[in-house]
Design a protein around this motif. Structure first.
Motif, PDB file in Angstrom:
ATOM      1  N   ALA A   1      19.740  31.528   0.035  1.00  0.00           N
ATOM      2  CA  ALA A   1      19.021  32.566  -0.705  1.00  0.00           C
ATOM      3  C   ALA A   1      18.419  33.588   0.264  1.00  0.00           C
ATOM      4  CB  ALA A   1      17.933  31.944  -1.550  1.00  0.00           C
TER       5      ALA A   1
ATOM      6  N   THR B   1      15.018  36.742  -3.240  1.00  0.00           N
ATOM      7  CA  THR B   1      14.962  35.580  -4.129  1.00  0.00           C
ATOM      8  C   THR B   1      13.699  34.763  -3.874  1.00  0.00           C
ATOM      9  OG1 THR B   1      17.370  35.504  -4.152  1.00  0.00           O
ATOM     10  CG2 THR B   1      16.218  33.547  -4.922  1.00  0.00           C
ATOM     11  N   TYR B   2      13.403  34.515  -2.596  1.00  0.00           N
ATOM     12  CA  TYR B   2      12.205  33.757  -2.258  1.00  0.00           C
ATOM     13  C   TYR B   2      10.944  34.475  -2.734  1.00  0.00           C
ATOM     14  CZ  TYR B   2      14.791  30.480   0.657  1.00  0.00           C
ATOM     15  OH  TYR B   2      15.636  29.510   1.097  1.00  0.00           O
TER      16      TYR B   2
ATOM     17  N   ILE C   1      10.661  34.076  -6.558  1.00  0.00           N
ATOM     18  CA  ILE C   1      10.242  32.712  -6.904  1.00  0.00           C
ATOM     19  C   ILE C   1       8.768  32.518  -6.568  1.00  0.00           C
ATOM     20  CG2 ILE C   1      10.589  30.257  -6.414  1.00  0.00           C
ATOM     21  CD1 ILE C   1      12.765  31.566  -8.118  1.00  0.00           C
TER      22      ILE C   1
ATOM     23  N   LEU D   1      11.217  24.767  -9.964  1.00  0.00           N
ATOM     24  CA  LEU D   1      11.471  25.943  -9.128  1.00  0.00           C
ATOM     25  C   LEU D   1      11.356  25.608  -7.645  1.00  0.00           C
ATOM     26  CD1 LEU D   1       9.627  28.822 -11.025  1.00  0.00           C
ATOM     27  CD2 LEU D   1      12.076  28.604 -10.620  1.00  0.00           C
TER      28      LEU D   1
ATOM     29  N   TYR E   1      14.726  25.910  -5.319  1.00  0.00           N
ATOM     30  CA  TYR E   1      14.873  27.014  -4.374  1.00  0.00           C
ATOM     31  C   TYR E   1      14.302  26.729  -2.993  1.00  0.00           C
ATOM     32  CZ  TYR E   1      16.645  29.822  -8.131  1.00  0.00           C
ATOM     33  OH  TYR E   1      17.424  30.288  -9.144  1.00  0.00           O
TER      34      TYR E   1
ATOM     35  N   HIS F   1      16.141  23.830  -1.515  1.00  0.00           N
ATOM     36  CA  HIS F   1      17.560  24.185  -1.487  1.00  0.00           C
ATOM     37  C   HIS F   1      18.450  23.238  -2.293  1.00  0.00           C
ATOM     38  CE1 HIS F   1      16.543  27.160   1.503  1.00  0.00           C
ATOM     39  NE2 HIS F   1      15.894  26.238   2.172  1.00  0.00           N
TER      40      HIS F   1
ATOM     41  N   ILE G   1      19.461  23.786  -5.238  1.00  0.00           N
ATOM     42  CA  ILE G   1      20.361  24.604  -6.042  1.00  0.00           C
ATOM     43  C   ILE G   1      21.662  24.894  -5.290  1.00  0.00           C
ATOM     44  CG2 ILE G   1      19.653  26.944  -5.447  1.00  0.00           C
ATOM     45  CD1 ILE G   1      19.418  27.304  -8.558  1.00  0.00           C
ATOM     46  N   GLU G   2      21.627  24.813  -3.952  1.00  0.00           N
ATOM     47  CA  GLU G   2      22.806  25.088  -3.143  1.00  0.00           C
ATOM     48  C   GLU G   2      23.573  23.825  -2.779  1.00  0.00           C
ATOM     49  OE1 GLU G   2      21.183  27.146   0.152  1.00  0.00           O
ATOM     50  OE2 GLU G   2      20.544  28.865  -1.043  1.00  0.00           O
TER      51      GLU G   2
END
Length: 88
Positions: free
Chosen positions: A2, A6-7, A10, A50, A54, A57, A59-60
């Motif tokens: 990200a 994005t950070y 969030i 959240l 994020y 990590h 989500i990745e």
């Protein structure tokens, strides 16, 4: 990975959610205690998801790792509930 935008989004969302928890208990005319309590729990769950997605990590990561972490969190919740019942 990200990017900084994005950070930042969030982080702002986490600040808004944290402020929302404060607002629930600041207006007792609008929110009853149990409404504020339930809203705080919901906002805490959203904030946790959240942060895990994020900032940690998840989500990745591959879906298998996400599923494994989800099952582990579910098992911890079950153990916590069981411990709560055994204390009574």
């Amino acid at each position: 990975m990200a990017d900084i935008r994005t950070y930042t989004l969030i982080y702002v969302a986490l600040l808004v959610l944290g402020t929302g928890k404060f607002v629930f208990f600041s207006f007792p005319d609008v929110f009853s205690y149990w409404m504020a309590f339930a809203g705080t729990i919901v906002l805490a769950i959203i904030k946790t998801l959240l942060i895990a997605a994020y900032f940690q990590h998840l989500i990745e990561e591959p879906r298998a790792i996400t599923y494994m972490v989800s099952v582990a969190v579910f098992m911890v919740l079950l153990l916590t509930i069981a411990a709560g019942y055994s204390i009574q």
